[in-house]
Enzyme design. Sequence first.
Site, PDB file in Angstrom:
ATOM      1  N   VAL A 215      -2.433 -11.293  -2.737  1.00 34.47           N
ATOM      2  CA  VAL A 215      -3.631 -12.135  -2.451  1.00 34.47           C
ATOM      3  C   VAL A 215      -4.315 -11.061  -1.271  1.00 34.47           C
ATOM      4  O   VAL A 215      -4.314 -10.815  -0.376  1.00 34.47           O
ATOM      5  CB  VAL A 215      -3.459 -13.341  -1.794  1.00 34.47           C
ATOM      6  CG1 VAL A 215      -4.449 -14.191  -1.222  1.00 34.47           C
ATOM      7  CG2 VAL A 215      -2.475 -13.802  -2.439  1.00 34.47           C
TER       8      VAL A 215
ATOM      9  N   ASN B  72      -2.469  13.549  -9.310  1.00 35.48           N
ATOM     10  CA  ASN B  72      -2.234  14.577 -10.366  1.00 35.48           C
ATOM     11  C   ASN B  72      -3.035  14.903 -10.359  1.00 35.48           C
ATOM     12  O   ASN B  72      -2.747  15.871  -9.903  1.00 35.48           O
ATOM     13  CB  ASN B  72      -1.131  13.625 -11.378  1.00 35.48           C
ATOM     14  CG  ASN B  72      -0.062  12.635 -11.732  1.00 35.48           C
ATOM     15  OD1 ASN B  72       0.895  13.407 -10.832  1.00 35.48           O
ATOM     16  ND2 ASN B  72       0.013  11.638 -11.981  1.00 35.48           N
TER      17      ASN B  72
ATOM     18  N   GLY C 227      -2.420  -3.447   2.734  1.00 33.56           N
ATOM     19  CA  GLY C 227      -2.653  -4.167   3.954  1.00 33.56           C
ATOM     20  C   GLY C 227      -2.644  -3.305   5.361  1.00 33.56           C
ATOM     21  O   GLY C 227      -2.873  -2.356   5.469  1.00 33.56           O
TER      22      GLY C 227
END
Length: 566
Positions: free
Chosen positions: A284, A431, A482
Amino acid sequence: MEADRDERLRREAAEYYRGHRVPQRMEEALNTLFPLRPADLYGDLANYFSKFSKAPVVCKLAGRKVLDGVGQPTLEVEIYCTVKNREKRICSAIISSHYQIPENALSETTEADEKERNDSVTTAVEWVNESLSTMIRDWKPTDQCEIDKMLGEYFSKKEEEKKGIEEEEEDDDTVSVTSCAPSAVAQSGQKKEAKTGKKSSIQTTIPPAEPSESVLCGSLAIGGTSLAVAKAGASINGIPLYLHTALLKRSQDSPKEMTLPLPMVTLLSCEKFSPSKLKLVKEVMLIPPVQLSLKQGIERALDIQKEMMRLLEPAGKAPSPHLADSKKGRARHKEKQAPVKGKYEILTGTFRSPDEMVDTYVELVNKFPSIIALVDPLRKEDRQQWNNLCRALGSKCYLIAEDAATNTSKLKTDQNINIPMCSGVVLKYVNQTKVSDLVELTARLDGQRRVTILGSPDGESSDDSLVDLAVGLGARFVKLGGLSRGERVTKYNRLLAIEEELAKNRTLRYDANFEFADFDEESQPEKQQPEVLPPPQQDSVPSQLSVPALQGHKVPAQLLESSTLT
């Protein structure tokens, strides 16, 4: 007269640097006209003559193995340049390693993947210290396009070598199989036929998952070197990396104004793996309102995150700082799962087919207009359902492909951008990705009216270059996770620092609108114009679409289930 005097002083200073004694009249003139000490004068003269020195060039690269944010090995590339005839360390870059480990991987497979990752980093260190260091020696770090081209050719050569080895191994396997006893071959064929017949009885409603894209061992060296060169070029020019990147994209045309990408802040992670099911909600996320500054938006997101932690933690227990930690250990902890049954499990014991999922999302967005983005709402194999979802919700929210997209290098080589119909793509610098790849690909996405999101990979590091790249490339969003853990907070802090710098220079422009595309307008048959978006609507989105604009900082329960989905 003043110009003539300065020129005369420069000539006499030049004579001094050639080994001649400074004339007495020069010292008298300096003492009379300039209240400077000799050291100050000679420093100014040195700066003047430095303008005529040879431009800095790369003298060597140094690669080493370091650890990323989840304790996995990755690559750091240091770049050294010859500056005024002296070797000088300019900068370093750490690139994230991104291996696609299936969620149903067995423990043996996970161990093998970790060994492969370690071997890849070891190979990348060798490439950097040997071949690549020699290849770009004496090149200017500002020659980004030319260096990236050489890196691409080197990578292609390594890919061809790998294919040649695999073909030889396949030929050897074929010879060994044909030399087997006939009875053994027949028995093997019978077993295979019986197994195939058993599988045919299972009804599948969705296409099988596409195989994971292979990662060439050592490919980190390509991306790490390209990023190090970009950072060195910015340092040599005395400008920040975001401006250097913007100049690369604009062909050295300096932008008068720049916008900042909006952060997609992970509020809640739902990393619970359920056997044999496809999950609906993994994260979320909150997107700050466009009406707020970046600093105000992040502060509001922090307030909401603290309130969420307070509401979700059991009574009497201290809040956990890793509530929104959606990526910690994801690459290391996988559970054994049975094959997918062909339906999405949106709640425990509640299943939906791909077509039913389209109706579920339509109902969800109509009920909660605060949802302004869906990230990977469907698998990339469900292309027809992606098309249906875009036509149903494309004018109301962003439909973003992250895992549903392929890697950045493959997107660049595929002229049609072989991904499902969508509003935008999450790009990750991992990469063999090169800076020039991002420049070219984002320009193509801009031309197709797709939004660009730069996202952190699972094994991210404390290198904050991703934020500069997002600003310089003009990305609409940046997906950093976050507001916790040092390697993420470092990137948020860098974003805030860029906002302050642009505001101080009066070159910051706020984009006050969300622009969504209406996929039904000017639609053409897919064979004539596959998955290309029409021009977006110019109408601004109502302010209530911004989730953090809720009154106060308490988050309603339905937000936990219905905000940005992945």
